[in-house]
Design an enzyme around this catalytic site. Structure first.
Site, PDB file in Angstrom:
ATOM      1  N   ARG A  62       0.826  -1.219   0.000  1.00  0.00           N
ATOM      2  CA  ARG A  62       0.000   0.000   0.000  1.00  0.00           C
ATOM      3  C   ARG A  62       0.854   1.261   0.000  1.00  0.00           C
ATOM      4  NH1 ARG A  62      -2.875  -3.421   3.676  1.00  0.00           N
ATOM      5  NH2 ARG A  62      -1.791  -2.340   5.359  1.00  0.00           N
ATOM      6  N   GLU A  99       3.390  -8.514  15.447  1.00  0.00           N
ATOM      7  CA  GLU A  99       2.654  -8.889  16.657  1.00  0.00           C
ATOM      8  C   GLU A  99       2.828 -10.388  16.932  1.00  0.00           C
ATOM      9  OE1 GLU A  99      -1.004  -6.859  16.109  1.00  0.00           O
ATOM     10  OE2 GLU A  99      -1.444  -7.002  18.256  1.00  0.00           O
TER      11      GLU A  99
HETATM   12  P1  AMP Z   1       3.673  -1.415  11.996  1.00  0.00           P
HETATM   13  O1  AMP Z   1       3.031  -1.939  13.251  1.00  0.00           O
HETATM   14  O2  AMP Z   1       3.820   0.106  12.043  1.00  0.00           O
HETATM   15  O3  AMP Z   1       4.938  -2.097  11.660  1.00  0.00           O
HETATM   16  O4  AMP Z   1       2.639  -1.724  10.839  1.00  0.00           O
HETATM   17  C1  AMP Z   1       2.837  -2.782   9.998  1.00  0.00           C
HETATM   18  C2  AMP Z   1       2.223  -2.582   8.634  1.00  0.00           C
HETATM   19  O5  AMP Z   1       0.875  -2.989   8.720  1.00  0.00           O
HETATM   20  C3  AMP Z   1       2.273  -1.185   8.068  1.00  0.00           C
HETATM   21  O6  AMP Z   1       2.682  -1.286   6.714  1.00  0.00           O
HETATM   22  C4  AMP Z   1       0.843  -0.689   8.173  1.00  0.00           C
HETATM   23  O7  AMP Z   1       0.465  -0.136   6.935  1.00  0.00           O
HETATM   24  C5  AMP Z   1       0.002  -1.939   8.437  1.00  0.00           C
HETATM   25  N1  AMP Z   1      -0.901  -1.787   9.568  1.00  0.00           N
HETATM   26  C6  AMP Z   1      -0.631  -2.056  10.859  1.00  0.00           C
HETATM   27  N2  AMP Z   1      -1.696  -1.851  11.635  1.00  0.00           N
HETATM   28  C7  AMP Z   1      -2.673  -1.425  10.810  1.00  0.00           C
HETATM   29  C8  AMP Z   1      -4.056  -1.032  11.011  1.00  0.00           C
HETATM   30  N3  AMP Z   1      -4.627  -1.031  12.217  1.00  0.00           N
HETATM   31  N4  AMP Z   1      -4.748  -0.658   9.931  1.00  0.00           N
HETATM   32  C9  AMP Z   1      -4.178  -0.657   8.703  1.00  0.00           C
HETATM   33  N5  AMP Z   1      -2.918  -1.014   8.457  1.00  0.00           N
HETATM   34  C10 AMP Z   1      -2.176  -1.396   9.501  1.00  0.00           C
END
Ligand code: AMP
Length: 176
Positions: A62, A99
């Site tokens: 994305r 996670e």
């Molecule tokens: P991060 O926890 O910042 O490493 O997020 C991991 C990836 O998953 C990133 O590329 C975000 O775009 C996506 N992502 C994580 N949490 C969400 C959420 N609640 N909604 C949409 N995209 C998410």
């Protein structure tokens, strides 16, 4: 309406996706609104126009949607950071914690030039783990991190704190 209000009005919350307890921010609905897309792109580009950005690097998949047009607006090269096994030539790879379990992202070894100021872009800043891994790829390539750009940040997950170690600005258009 401000760009932030516009984005928040079209981004959809999907409860319990991809697992129970998560509120997933579905950005695909933005693309039904060309006016919002154009305002978002213009705001990001205006923010970075007078800063020294030599290259935009975005995260699969994305992150590519606004990352590439942003690079074109700034008139700089675009680099694709992809999931493991997708890039055909020699790569640098970084493994990072999700996670549950872990993930690996890669970039071509010759994608960045040493000393280049790289802007890292993704759609959503959640915990910051993915963007931090992208920053490691930039540093492995001996390039510099010029900043982090996201459409949306999830404040309660403290992603900004995780990215503070890189000493680069974090710019988001909207927050939740
Ligand atoms: P991060 O926890 O910042 O490493 O997020 C991991 C990836 O998953 C990133 O590329 C975000 O775009 C996506 N992502 C994580 N949490 C969400 C959420 N609640 N909604 C949409 N995209 C998410």
């Amino acid at each position: 309406m401000t760009v932030s209000e516009q984005l928040n009005s079209v981004i959809t919350d999907v409860h319990d996706f991809p697992q129970p307890g998560i509120i997933f921010k579905d950005i695909t609905s933005i693309f039904q609104h060309p006016d919002v897309c154009k305002s978002a792109l213009k705001s990001m580009a205006d923010h970075y126009r007078n800063r020294q950005i030599d290259c935009v690097a975005a995260l699969e998949s994305r992150g590519f949607l606004f990352g590439f047009p942003l690079a074109m607006e700034l008139n700089v090269p675009f680099v694709l950071i992809r999931k493991k096994g997708k890039l055909p030539r020699e790569t640098h790879a970084v493994s990072y914690a999700l996670e549950y379990g872990h993930a690996v992202i890669e970039v071509h070894k010759d994608a960045f030039t040493p000393g280049q100021n790289v802007l890292i872009h993704d759609d959503v800043l959640a915990t910051g783990g993915t963007a931090a891994a992208a920053a490691q790829l930039v540093l492995l390539s001996k390039a510099r991190i010029a900043g982090f750009s996201f459409l949306l940040e999830l404040n309660f997950l403290n992603g900004r704190q995780k990215l503070a170690q890189f000493g680069a600005g974090v710019f988001t258009l909207a927050a939740h």
